[in-house]
Design a protein around this motif. Structure first.
Motif, PDB file in Angstrom:
ATOM      1  N   LYS A 341      40.179  43.245  26.396  1.00 35.26           N
ATOM      2  CA  LYS A 341      41.381  43.481  26.988  1.00 35.26           C
ATOM      3  C   LYS A 341      41.041  43.567  28.647  1.00 35.26           C
ATOM      4  CE  LYS A 341      43.499  47.325  26.703  1.00 35.26           C
ATOM      5  NZ  LYS A 341      44.202  48.366  26.067  1.00 35.26           N
ATOM      6  N   HIS A 342      39.928  43.978  28.938  1.00 36.89           N
ATOM      7  CA  HIS A 342      39.707  44.224  30.341  1.00 36.89           C
ATOM      8  C   HIS A 342      39.320  43.062  31.041  1.00 36.89           C
ATOM      9  CE1 HIS A 342      39.511  48.388  29.429  1.00 36.89           C
ATOM     10  NE2 HIS A 342      38.430  48.205  28.402  1.00 36.89           N
ATOM     11  N   PHE A 343      39.177  41.838  30.556  1.00 36.59           N
ATOM     12  CA  PHE A 343      38.900  40.589  31.003  1.00 36.59           C
ATOM     13  C   PHE A 343      40.111  39.504  31.081  1.00 36.59           C
ATOM     14  CE2 PHE A 343      34.780  42.696  30.167  1.00 36.59           C
ATOM     15  CZ  PHE A 343      33.937  41.799  31.219  1.00 36.59           C
ATOM     16  N   HIS A 356      43.542  45.467  37.101  1.00 45.11           N
ATOM     17  CA  HIS A 356      43.382  47.069  37.509  1.00 45.11           C
ATOM     18  C   HIS A 356      41.704  47.452  37.237  1.00 45.11           C
ATOM     19  CE1 HIS A 356      47.906  47.181  36.080  1.00 45.11           C
ATOM     20  NE2 HIS A 356      47.723  48.244  36.855  1.00 45.11           N
ATOM     21  N   MET A 357      40.938  46.642  36.482  1.00 45.70           N
ATOM     22  CA  MET A 357      39.698  46.858  36.375  1.00 45.70           C
ATOM     23  C   MET A 357      38.942  46.617  37.614  1.00 45.70           C
ATOM     24  SD  MET A 357      39.244  48.667  33.682  1.00 45.70           S
ATOM     25  CE  MET A 357      37.541  48.369  33.015  1.00 45.70           C
ATOM     26  N   ILE A 358      39.344  45.313  38.277  1.00 43.80           N
ATOM     27  CA  ILE A 358      38.667  45.080  39.601  1.00 43.80           C
ATOM     28  C   ILE A 358      39.111  46.072  40.610  1.00 43.80           C
ATOM     29  CG2 ILE A 358      38.697  43.126  41.340  1.00 43.80           C
ATOM     30  CD1 ILE A 358      36.901  42.659  39.213  1.00 43.80           C
ATOM     31  N   LEU A 359      40.430  46.342  40.854  1.00 43.21           N
ATOM     32  CA  LEU A 359      40.824  47.403  41.631  1.00 43.21           C
ATOM     33  C   LEU A 359      40.385  48.619  41.625  1.00 43.21           C
ATOM     34  CD1 LEU A 359      42.706  47.444  44.179  1.00 43.21           C
ATOM     35  CD2 LEU A 359      44.564  48.345  42.491  1.00 43.21           C
ATOM     36  N   SER A 394      26.642  59.645  38.767  1.00 50.12           N
ATOM     37  CA  SER A 394      25.744  58.923  39.790  1.00 50.12           C
ATOM     38  C   SER A 394      25.857  57.360  39.234  1.00 50.12           C
ATOM     39  CB  SER A 394      24.543  59.204  39.498  1.00 50.12           C
ATOM     40  OG  SER A 394      23.841  59.247  38.242  1.00 50.12           O
ATOM     41  N   GLN A 395      26.554  56.719  38.169  1.00 51.42           N
ATOM     42  CA  GLN A 395      26.533  55.350  37.887  1.00 51.42           C
ATOM     43  C   GLN A 395      27.565  54.529  38.427  1.00 51.42           C
ATOM     44  OE1 GLN A 395      25.485  54.556  33.834  1.00 51.42           O
ATOM     45  NE2 GLN A 395      24.925  56.784  33.339  1.00 51.42           N
ATOM     46  N   THR A 396      27.367  53.304  38.637  1.00 54.49           N
ATOM     47  CA  THR A 396      28.340  52.583  38.902  1.00 54.49           C
ATOM     48  C   THR A 396      29.214  52.059  37.781  1.00 54.49           C
ATOM     49  OG1 THR A 396      26.914  51.750  40.713  1.00 54.49           O
ATOM     50  CG2 THR A 396      28.880  50.222  40.165  1.00 54.49           C
ATOM     51  N   ALA A 397      30.534  52.081  37.829  1.00 55.42           N
ATOM     52  CA  ALA A 397      31.331  51.614  36.725  1.00 55.42           C
ATOM     53  C   ALA A 397      31.420  49.984  36.606  1.00 55.42           C
ATOM     54  CB  ALA A 397      32.734  52.101  36.889  1.00 55.42           C
ATOM     55  N   TYR A 398      30.673  49.625  36.042  1.00 54.09           N
ATOM     56  CA  TYR A 398      30.615  48.015  35.551  1.00 54.09           C
ATOM     57  C   TYR A 398      31.662  47.760  34.855  1.00 54.09           C
ATOM     58  CZ  TYR A 398      26.392  47.579  38.009  1.00 54.09           C
ATOM     59  OH  TYR A 398      25.411  47.885  38.864  1.00 54.09           O
ATOM     60  N   ILE A 399      32.239  46.601  34.818  1.00 51.59           N
ATOM     61  CA  ILE A 399      33.157  46.128  33.494  1.00 51.59           C
ATOM     62  C   ILE A 399      32.673  45.297  32.370  1.00 51.59           C
ATOM     63  CG2 ILE A 399      35.211  46.477  34.899  1.00 51.59           C
ATOM     64  CD1 ILE A 399      35.649  43.612  35.276  1.00 51.59           C
ATOM     65  N   TYR A 400      31.220  44.943  32.650  1.00 49.17           N
ATOM     66  CA  TYR A 400      30.667  44.169  31.583  1.00 49.17           C
ATOM     67  C   TYR A 400      29.810  45.335  30.768  1.00 49.17           C
ATOM     68  CZ  TYR A 400      30.794  40.205  34.512  1.00 49.17           C
ATOM     69  OH  TYR A 400      31.414  39.035  35.297  1.00 49.17           O
ATOM     70  N   MET A 401      30.514  46.348  30.246  1.00 41.46           N
ATOM     71  CA  MET A 401      30.048  47.196  29.873  1.00 41.46           C
ATOM     72  C   MET A 401      29.353  47.158  28.270  1.00 41.46           C
ATOM     73  SD  MET A 401      32.739  50.085  31.092  1.00 41.46           S
ATOM     74  CE  MET A 401      32.919  49.902  33.043  1.00 41.46           C
ATOM     75  N   CYS A 402      29.929  46.282  27.666  1.00 39.37           N
ATOM     76  CA  CYS A 402      29.411  45.982  26.481  1.00 39.37           C
ATOM     77  C   CYS A 402      28.214  45.060  26.319  1.00 39.37           C
ATOM     78  CB  CYS A 402      30.610  45.173  25.571  1.00 39.37           C
ATOM     79  SG  CYS A 402      30.880  43.315  26.113  1.00 39.37           S
ATOM     80  N   LEU A 403      27.809  44.459  27.451  1.00 35.14           N
ATOM     81  CA  LEU A 403      26.623  43.503  27.560  1.00 35.14           C
ATOM     82  C   LEU A 403      25.426  44.236  27.872  1.00 35.14           C
ATOM     83  CD1 LEU A 403      28.390  40.795  29.511  1.00 35.14           C
ATOM     84  CD2 LEU A 403      28.609  41.374  26.999  1.00 35.14           C
ATOM     85  N   LEU A 404      25.012  45.133  27.023  1.00 37.73           N
ATOM     86  CA  LEU A 404      23.627  45.985  27.252  1.00 37.73           C
ATOM     87  C   LEU A 404      22.571  45.383  26.557  1.00 37.73           C
ATOM     88  CD1 LEU A 404      25.229  49.566  26.145  1.00 37.73           C
ATOM     89  CD2 LEU A 404      25.145  48.630  28.489  1.00 37.73           C
ATOM     90  N   PRO A 405      21.573  45.816  27.128  1.00 40.41           N
ATOM     91  CA  PRO A 405      20.177  45.132  26.504  1.00 40.41           C
ATOM     92  C   PRO A 405      20.067  45.427  25.138  1.00 40.41           C
ATOM     93  CG  PRO A 405      19.807  46.276  28.668  1.00 40.41           C
ATOM     94  CD  PRO A 405      20.965  46.458  28.305  1.00 40.41           C
ATOM     95  N   ILE A 406      19.622  44.254  24.489  1.00 41.59           N
ATOM     96  CA  ILE A 406      19.563  44.285  22.866  1.00 41.59           C
ATOM     97  C   ILE A 406      18.041  44.790  22.518  1.00 41.59           C
ATOM     98  CG2 ILE A 406      21.423  42.864  22.540  1.00 41.59           C
ATOM     99  CD1 ILE A 406      19.227  40.443  22.174  1.00 41.59           C
TER     100      ILE A 406
END
Length: 406
Positions: A341-343, A356-359, A394-406
């Motif tokens: 939904k965020h993309f 809204h996520m980019i803004l 202290s972290q940046t709010a990325y919207i690729y949040m599901c793409l974490l290292p495996i």
């Protein structure tokens, strides 16, 4: 009186700091976020405080003319929604926290680039003249040297051009390459979306359930750059993966055609992983296409924000993917489905969508740039913005949040 005002401000900040952690939201899926509570509180503040002024200067087609289809459509859809916003826009620039410069980087390239010249100097000069125009007419650019201004650009060249021409604004860029003037913590990684229908930008959404996806991995595309030929060389004949330079019907996947586009989508809908390798640049619309079709994206691109794994792992691609257990894969696909939904672009913006996520990412990065006064707050456009890390983290709010290292 001064003491009373400071005391009231201090109490307000203390209440902000001691606000309970946000643990749930019926519209969101907390596990996909690096820090869900931090995101929710920051997003709520954006909705309640943020005001944006859009400069009226600049003539079409380069300014104020959104492109709504193709691989550069992210900048066009953002422009359309920003210029049509009722919640965030103000007519009086003195009330604004942020100033939007509404130009299209693809149209800039189409209008001004001299073919085969291998020079972007005239494009850079054009943007410099635009900045000079707004700086001469308004006091706002000079007030912060443009640090409270922002732009949204998706063409590959925009990263370098806007850096040379402008430098200080927050830039939402598809080509989020840390080796080409993309500044982590100031700039924003803009998803590259390939919208095919203006009337239904989120049409044909979804794919097969994870348990029914038998193809391990899929990629098809032109052999741009050095990475894709290496990917084809290693895995082009593997029976468990479809790593292709052309679709089975023949011809380049970039050449168009309804049937080829449909087949391309079917591969993504039926594959467990969708490989998203860099071409000439680090970004690829395949990342968002994979999320669109609920295929777990595998980003192979050094220096791209954010990374999944490195280019040196291409020879180990199958080993890495097969090492992921079925429960782990199903959890990853659930994350893709939940983050979807965020993309998405919609005809009318909806809460937590891509607009809204980019803004929010622009807002979030700008807040971190503000230099706090001794009491921990900065006054911008008449509103007090608490900027201490204790509130936001202290972290940046990325919207690729599901793409974490495996």
């Amino acid at each position: 009186m001064v003491f009373s005002e400071r005391s009231r401000d201090s109490r307000r900040q203390k209440a902000d700091y001691e606000r309970p952690t946000v643990k749930s939201d019926p519209e969101l899926y907390p596990p996909i976020f690096r820090n869900f509570s931090m995101f929710r509180r920051s997003y709520d503040l954006m909705e309640s405080l943020l005001k944006v002024y859009i400069y009226k200067e600049g003539e079409k087609p380069i300014f104020h003319q959104p492109e709504l289809t193709g691989i550069y459509s992210s900048e066009g859809w953002f422009m359309r929604h920003m210029e049509g916003s009722r919640r965030f826009l103000v007519e009086d620039p003195r009330q604004a926290h942020l100033f939007y410069m509404p130009f299209g980087s693809h149209l800039l390239q189409m209008q001004l680039y001299v073919p085969d010249s291998h020079s972007h100097d005239n494009l850079i000069e054009f943007l410099q003249k635009y900045v000079s125009t707004i700086a001469a007419k308004y006091p706002f650019w000079n007030r912060t040297d443009g640090a409270d201004h922002f732009l949204v650009s998706c063409h590959d060249w925009a990263t370098h051009e806007t850096w040379r021409a402008m430098g200080t604004p927050v830039r939402a860029l598809c080509n989020a390459d840390t080796t080409e003037d993309f500044v982590v913590g100031k700039d924003v990684s803009l998803p590259e979306t390939n919208v095919r229908s203006v009337q239904d930008p989120a049409g044909n959404l979804g794919g097969w359930p994870g348990r029914n996806r038998t193809l391990l991995a899929f990629f098809a595309g032109q052999m741009h750059g050095y990475l894709r030929p290496a990917l084809l060389q290693h895995w082009g004949n593997d029976p468990d993966m479809a790593i292709l330079d052309t679709m089975p019907l023949g011809g380049s996947t970039g050449g168009g055609g309804v049937k080829k586009a449909a087949d391309y989508a079917q591969y993504m809908k039926s594959s467990r992983f969708c490989v998203c390798p860099r071409g000439f640049e680090v970004n690829s619309p395949r990342v968002v296409e994979a999320i669109f079709y609920e295929c777990v994206p595998v980003i192979i691109s050094d220096n791209f924000v954010p990374p999944f794994f490195e280019e040196k792992d291409v020879p180990r691609l199958k080993e890495i993917l097969l090492s992921i257990s079925r429960p782990r894969y199903l959890a990853l696909q659930t994350g893709v489905r939940k983050v979807q939904k965020h993309f998405l672009w919609h005809d009318q913006p909806t809460r937590y969508d891509l607009f809204h996520m980019i803004l929010h990412s622009v807002w979030f990065n700008r807040v971190f740039q503000l230099r706090s006064s001794p009491d921990g707050a900065s006054t911008v456009g008449g509103s007090r913005l608490v900027t201490r890390r204790r509130l936001y983290g202290s972290q940046t709010a990325y919207i690729y949040m599901c793409l974490l290292p495996i």
